[in-house]
Design a protein around this motif. Structure first.
Motif, PDB file in Angstrom:
ATOM      1  N   THR A  41      20.670 -24.697 -51.158  1.00 58.70           N
ATOM      2  CA  THR A  41      22.049 -24.750 -51.623  1.00 58.70           C
ATOM      3  C   THR A  41      22.558 -23.325 -51.802  1.00 58.70           C
ATOM      4  N   SER A  42      23.859 -23.191 -51.998  1.00 59.82           N
ATOM      5  CA  SER A  42      24.443 -21.868 -52.247  1.00 59.82           C
ATOM      6  C   SER A  42      23.816 -21.233 -53.480  1.00 59.82           C
ATOM      7  N   GLU A  43      23.636 -22.024 -54.525  1.00 62.48           N
ATOM      8  CA  GLU A  43      23.064 -21.511 -55.768  1.00 62.48           C
ATOM      9  C   GLU A  43      21.652 -20.985 -55.540  1.00 62.48           C
ATOM     10  N   GLU A  44      20.853 -21.746 -54.802  1.00 66.11           N
ATOM     11  CA  GLU A  44      19.472 -21.321 -54.530  1.00 66.11           C
ATOM     12  C   GLU A  44      19.450 -20.044 -53.699  1.00 66.11           C
ATOM     13  N   LEU A  45      20.303 -19.978 -52.677  1.00 70.49           N
ATOM     14  CA  LEU A  45      20.316 -18.800 -51.815  1.00 70.49           C
ATOM     15  C   LEU A  45      20.804 -17.570 -52.573  1.00 70.49           C
ATOM     16  N   LEU A  56      28.187 -14.289 -50.949  1.00 75.23           N
ATOM     17  CA  LEU A  56      27.684 -15.316 -50.040  1.00 75.23           C
ATOM     18  C   LEU A  56      28.837 -15.929 -49.250  1.00 75.23           C
ATOM     19  N   GLN A  57      29.935 -16.190 -49.935  1.00 73.37           N
ATOM     20  CA  GLN A  57      31.125 -16.733 -49.270  1.00 73.37           C
ATOM     21  C   GLN A  57      31.640 -15.752 -48.207  1.00 73.37           C
ATOM     22  N   ASP A  58      31.666 -14.467 -48.520  1.00 73.58           N
ATOM     23  CA  ASP A  58      32.094 -13.454 -47.550  1.00 73.58           C
ATOM     24  C   ASP A  58      31.193 -13.463 -46.316  1.00 73.58           C
ATOM     25  N   LEU A  65      26.048 -15.427 -41.989  1.00 78.11           N
ATOM     26  CA  LEU A  65      25.077 -16.450 -42.368  1.00 78.11           C
ATOM     27  C   LEU A  65      25.513 -17.812 -41.834  1.00 78.11           C
ATOM     28  N   PRO A  66      24.689 -18.428 -40.993  1.00 78.87           N
ATOM     29  CA  PRO A  66      25.013 -19.774 -40.527  1.00 78.87           C
ATOM     30  C   PRO A  66      24.834 -20.781 -41.662  1.00 78.87           C
ATOM     31  N   PHE A  67      25.618 -21.839 -41.641  1.00 78.69           N
ATOM     32  CA  PHE A  67      25.554 -22.838 -42.704  1.00 78.69           C
ATOM     33  C   PHE A  67      25.929 -24.208 -42.171  1.00 78.69           C
ATOM     34  N   ILE A  68      25.648 -25.203 -42.965  1.00 78.44           N
ATOM     35  CA  ILE A  68      25.997 -26.583 -42.654  1.00 78.44           C
ATOM     36  C   ILE A  68      26.994 -27.039 -43.704  1.00 78.44           C
ATOM     37  N   GLN A  69      28.132 -27.528 -43.265  1.00 78.23           N
ATOM     38  CA  GLN A  69      29.183 -27.987 -44.185  1.00 78.23           C
ATOM     39  C   GLN A  69      29.161 -29.508 -44.228  1.00 78.23           C
ATOM     40  N   LEU A  70      28.932 -30.034 -45.400  1.00 80.85           N
ATOM     41  CA  LEU A  70      29.021 -31.467 -45.650  1.00 80.85           C
ATOM     42  C   LEU A  70      30.142 -31.677 -46.661  1.00 80.85           C
ATOM     43  N   GLY A  72      31.804 -31.674 -49.735  1.00 82.85           N
ATOM     44  CA  GLY A  72      31.458 -31.242 -51.085  1.00 82.85           C
ATOM     45  C   GLY A  72      30.152 -30.473 -51.202  1.00 82.85           C
ATOM     46  N   LYS A  73      29.562 -30.083 -50.064  1.00 87.84           N
ATOM     47  CA  LYS A  73      28.259 -29.417 -50.123  1.00 87.84           C
ATOM     48  C   LYS A  73      28.094 -28.468 -48.949  1.00 87.84           C
ATOM     49  N   VAL A  74      27.535 -27.298 -49.224  1.00 89.47           N
ATOM     50  CA  VAL A  74      27.183 -26.334 -48.190  1.00 89.47           C
ATOM     51  C   VAL A  74      25.679 -26.105 -48.273  1.00 89.47           C
ATOM     52  N   LEU A  75      25.008 -26.179 -47.133  1.00 94.29           N
ATOM     53  CA  LEU A  75      23.564 -25.976 -47.075  1.00 94.29           C
ATOM     54  C   LEU A  75      23.243 -24.889 -46.062  1.00 94.29           C
ATOM     55  N   PHE A  76      22.146 -24.203 -46.319  1.00 98.73           N
ATOM     56  CA  PHE A  76      21.676 -23.146 -45.439  1.00 98.73           C
ATOM     57  C   PHE A  76      20.255 -23.486 -45.010  1.00 98.73           C
ATOM     58  N   ARG A  77      20.014 -23.490 -43.715  1.00 98.50           N
ATOM     59  CA  ARG A  77      18.679 -23.753 -43.197  1.00 98.50           C
ATOM     60  C   ARG A  77      17.826 -22.507 -43.446  1.00 98.50           C
ATOM     61  N   GLU A  78      16.696 -22.680 -44.092  1.00 93.72           N
ATOM     62  CA  GLU A  78      15.841 -21.558 -44.459  1.00 93.72           C
ATOM     63  C   GLU A  78      15.443 -20.728 -43.239  1.00 93.72           C
ATOM     64  N   SER A  79      15.139 -21.381 -42.140  1.00 91.74           N
ATOM     65  CA  SER A  79      14.728 -20.640 -40.944  1.00 91.74           C
ATOM     66  C   SER A  79      15.870 -19.782 -40.403  1.00 91.74           C
ATOM     67  N   ASP A  80      17.114 -20.246 -40.528  1.00 91.65           N
ATOM     68  CA  ASP A  80      18.267 -19.444 -40.100  1.00 91.65           C
ATOM     69  C   ASP A  80      18.410 -18.192 -40.952  1.00 91.65           C
ATOM     70  N   ILE A  81      18.211 -18.335 -42.252  1.00 86.64           N
ATOM     71  CA  ILE A  81      18.332 -17.197 -43.165  1.00 86.64           C
ATOM     72  C   ILE A  81      17.234 -16.183 -42.873  1.00 86.64           C
ATOM     73  N   ARG A  82      16.013 -16.667 -42.658  1.00 87.26           N
ATOM     74  CA  ARG A  82      14.903 -15.762 -42.315  1.00 87.26           C
ATOM     75  C   ARG A  82      15.218 -14.983 -41.031  1.00 87.26           C
ATOM     76  N   LYS A  83      15.760 -15.675 -40.032  1.00 87.79           N
ATOM     77  CA  LYS A  83      16.088 -15.042 -38.755  1.00 87.79           C
ATOM     78  C   LYS A  83      17.132 -13.939 -38.950  1.00 87.79           C
ATOM     79  N   VAL A  84      18.176 -14.218 -39.714  1.00 89.28           N
ATOM     80  CA  VAL A  84      19.214 -13.218 -39.974  1.00 89.28           C
ATOM     81  C   VAL A  84      18.608 -12.006 -40.677  1.00 89.28           C
ATOM     82  N   LEU A  85      17.785 -12.238 -41.678  1.00 89.59           N
ATOM     83  CA  LEU A  85      17.166 -11.133 -42.404  1.00 89.59           C
ATOM     84  C   LEU A  85      16.269 -10.301 -41.494  1.00 89.59           C
TER      85      LEU A  85
END
Length: 97
Positions: A41-45, A56-58, A65-70, A72-85
């Motif tokens: 979640t955004s909070e976790e990230l 994070l919003q910026d 940062l790639p994300f999934i929009q549902l 009322g909810k935004v999720l980030f795939r952990e593997s995507d975040i690792r790749k960006v980093l």
């Protein structure tokens, strides 16, 4: 047949009471994998990356940062975040030439 004393039962209950906080922590933080992938979640990230929700919003708005929009909810795939980093990693300059 072995009889258990009150002392044995008391020691067992004390041991269980000592482990309860660890079990509660695992239940709070454990997230099952979805098809082998963990989603944050955004909070976790924000907590993991030590950044504000606004930053994070910026990064989302700029497409960093790639994300999934549902709804009322935004999720980030952990593997995507690792790749960006990993892609943006820059080694420290050590001063030697």
């Amino acid at each position: 047949m072995q009889l258990h004393t009150d002392k044995d039962c008391q020691e067992l209950l004390q041991a269980l009471n000592r482990t309860l906080p660890y079990i509660e922590q695992v239940l709070k933080t454990h997230k099952p994998l979805f098809d082998g992938e963990r989603y944050l979640t955004s909070e976790e990230l924000c907590s993991i990356l030590k950044m504000s929700r606004r930053s994070l919003q910026d990064y989302r708005n700029k497409g960093i940062l790639p994300f999934i929009q549902l709804p009322g909810k935004v999720l980030f795939r952990e593997s995507d975040i690792r790749k960006v980093l990993e892609e943006r990693f820059r080694p420290a300059y050590d001063g030697s030439l």
